[in-house]
Design a protein around this motif. Structure first.
Motif, PDB file in Angstrom:
ATOM      1  N   MET A 157       0.824  -1.204   0.000  1.00 34.02           N
ATOM      2  CA  MET A 157       0.000   0.000   0.000  1.00 34.02           C
ATOM      3  C   MET A 157       0.860   1.256   0.000  1.00 34.02           C
ATOM      4  N   ARG A 158       2.171   1.103   0.107  1.00 34.14           N
ATOM      5  CA  ARG A 158       3.044   2.276   0.114  1.00 34.14           C
ATOM      6  C   ARG A 158       3.767   2.499  -1.209  1.00 34.14           C
ATOM      7  N   ALA A 190      11.985  -7.485   1.067  1.00 33.69           N
ATOM      8  CA  ALA A 190      11.103  -8.317   1.881  1.00 33.69           C
ATOM      9  C   ALA A 190       9.665  -8.111   1.418  1.00 33.69           C
ATOM     10  N   ASP A 191       8.852  -9.130   1.578  1.00 40.82           N
ATOM     11  CA  ASP A 191       7.430  -8.962   1.292  1.00 40.82           C
ATOM     12  C   ASP A 191       6.809  -8.109   2.391  1.00 40.82           C
ATOM     13  N   ALA A 193       4.135  -7.232   5.014  1.00 40.27           N
ATOM     14  CA  ALA A 193       3.158  -8.016   5.776  1.00 40.27           C
ATOM     15  C   ALA A 193       1.745  -7.649   5.322  1.00 40.27           C
ATOM     16  N   ILE A 202       8.666 -17.173   0.711  1.00 43.43           N
ATOM     17  CA  ILE A 202       8.986 -15.782   0.997  1.00 43.43           C
ATOM     18  C   ILE A 202      10.220 -15.340   0.209  1.00 43.43           C
TER      19      ILE A 202
END
Lengths: 270, 221
Positions: A157-158, A190-191, A193, A202
């Motif tokens: 979302m960023r 990194a994925d 969360a 991952i």
């Protein structure tokens, strides 16, 4: 095309962000050019970064134009003492920036996934129809990237922006995490969360996991819900065509391609 | 909707010795408000409360999501520096706030306290008992405390107040700059702690170093 540059040759004007992987500065000189300087511990694969930078040159012209208009695609590598320490990229166009509480703020996707709060009450929010048209833009971007063998990897979302200025538009940040299918990324990310494909390993995105994440983008955007997933009971919240796509998105290996969403979004009732 | 929530309590000295610097601190807190309040994800997962203390202590900003308020109350100076009043009000406030959040169905993480003082307590005989009640191992809501000392604060006292980390401003750093760095460290902590980890939890993240401050060794027990 900025090409390779030495850090010492860049005039840095001002720090504008400090993220998990690096610090972003506005570069003095050409307008709209940003420097992302990686933190010391971040390992950069300079060859892959170079490959990623050159990639759009091989795209068909319409795809190249779409990627140029909709992403902060890296345009140069930055070296210091023989090591690749950063990259140059284009700043998000002004239409993707607003002012909240008297300060500039990127129009991140996250604003569309939470109920409106007093702190961002001045933000002009999209109508249901505009949400649908934004979802079309995100699906188109994924379609072009996937069509050219590029995986987004970390979707959140960023790192996706939106705008309603001059019509709905979208813009993707953190493109150094993009990778060519079957290759390693220039910089491992990194994925985020809440945006993880439960069926994927991952840090090892696949076309199917990218498609799952696009489904999250579309559903969360249409339903204004940051937590909804395709496995939730969405009956009554979406029209049948979209429900069917959401149902497929819940099944690993059967996730809808980006193009599959386009006709369903063309006439959606939410 | 039930959420995971990490509450932050900012407990600031507003005794007379802060008079020349309180505006800078208020500016820093406004920056914090803007950064966190306009970040829907972080604002959703964190809560913020401001307590000012001098001769007594008062809740200046009741616990809230920073996206839900358009301004936070300013610190205003008055006489004395009662650590005891600060710790007593803090414990009562945490007890009440967490009870309210839990009864609303939220999953509440151990509160984080950012404590700041620029002087020595004027209640040396009584504050330790109030502090002991706040960090009592038998009290299940006892917070993690990050203590900051600037100016005339006593290093040993600041070290004792911090339960997870303590910082003392270095001699060359003026109080205005020290407060600016304090606010930056606080903002950074709230923003980075407000991101759910890959394991699905909230974790309190505190900068290991703060520019212009010396990190003090906090006793391990």
């Amino acid at each position: 095309m900025a090409g390779d540059v030495q850090l010492a040759d860049l005039g840095v004007a001002r720090q504008i962000a400090d993220g998990g992987q690096g610090v972003v500065f506005r570069v003095a000189g050409p307008d709209g050019l940003l420097l992302k300087l990686y933190h010391d511990e971040v390992r950069v694969n300079a060859d892959e970064l170079g490959r990623l930078i050159a990639l759009p040159e091989g795209f068909a012209p319409p795809d190249r134009r779409l990627v140029a208009a909709s992403t902060a695609w890296p345009c140069g590598r930055v070296f210091h003492r023989g090591r690749c320490v950063g990259l140059l990229m284009r700043e998000a166009p002004p239409r993707f920036v607003t002012s909240i509480a008297g300060a500039p703020r990127l129009l991140e996707l996250q604003f569309l996934l939470y109920p409106r709060r007093p702190m961002w009450r001045e933000l002009v929010m999209p109508s249901a129809d505009e949400r649908r048209r934004l979802a079309v833009r995100y699906a188109r971007l994924f379609q072009v990237l996937h069509g050219n063998g590029v995986l987004v990897g970390d979707v959140s979302m960023r790192n996706l922006l939106w705008s309603l200025v001059r019509g709905p538009g979208v813009f993707a940040l953190d493109c150094d995490g993009f990778r060519l299918l079957g290759r390693r990324p220039a910089v491992r990310q990194a994925d985020t969360a809440g945006w993880v494909d439960p069926a994927a390993r991952i840090g090892l995105p696949t076309l199917d996991s990218d498609r799952y994440k696009l489904a999250l983008v579309v559903l969360r955007l249409l339903l204004a819900d940051h937590a909804v997933t395709p496995t939730d009971d969405l009956g009554g919240r979406l029209d049948p065509e979209l429900l069917e796509l959401a149902d497929r998105a819940a099944r690993p290996g059967e996730r809808p391609a980006a193009a599959d969403w386009l006709p369903a979004l063309a006439g959606v009732q939410v | 909707m039930p959420e995971q929530i990490l509450p932050f309590y900012v407990v600031c000295d507003q005794s007379y010795s802060m008079a020349d610097h309180v505006d800078g601190l208020n500016d820093g807190l406004r920056e914090l408000h803007r950064a966190v309040g306009t970040d829907p994800v972080v604002a959703d997962k964190t809560r913020f409360c401001l307590i000012g203390f001098s001769g007594d202590a008062e809740v200046l900003q009741p616990l809230c999501a920073l996206s839900d308020v358009v301004g936070i109350a300013d610190l205003v100076v008055s006489p004395a520096t009662s650590f005891g009043a600060a710790f007593t009000v803090l414990r009562e406030t945490i007890e009440r706030d967490v009870g309210r959040l839990k009864s609303a169905g939220h999953r509440v993480y151990r509160p984080a306290v950012f404590f700041l003082s620029d002087g020595q307590p004027t209640d040396p005989g009584t504050w330790p008992a109030a502090y002991d009640r706040l960090v009592d191992p038998a009290w299940h809501l006892r917070p993690n405390i990050i203590a900051f000392g600037i100016g005339d604060a006593d290093e040993e006292t600041i070290r004792r107040v911090g339960t997870v980390r303590a910082f003392m401003s270095q001699g060359g750093l003026g109080p205005g700059l020290a407060l600016h760095e304090f606010a930056r460290a606080l903002t950074s902590s709230v923003v980075s702690s407000g991101e759910v980890t890959e394991a699905g939890d909230l974790v309190l993240r505190i900068p290991r170093t703060v520019s212009g401050f010396t990190a003090l060794q906090v006793d391990q027990v």
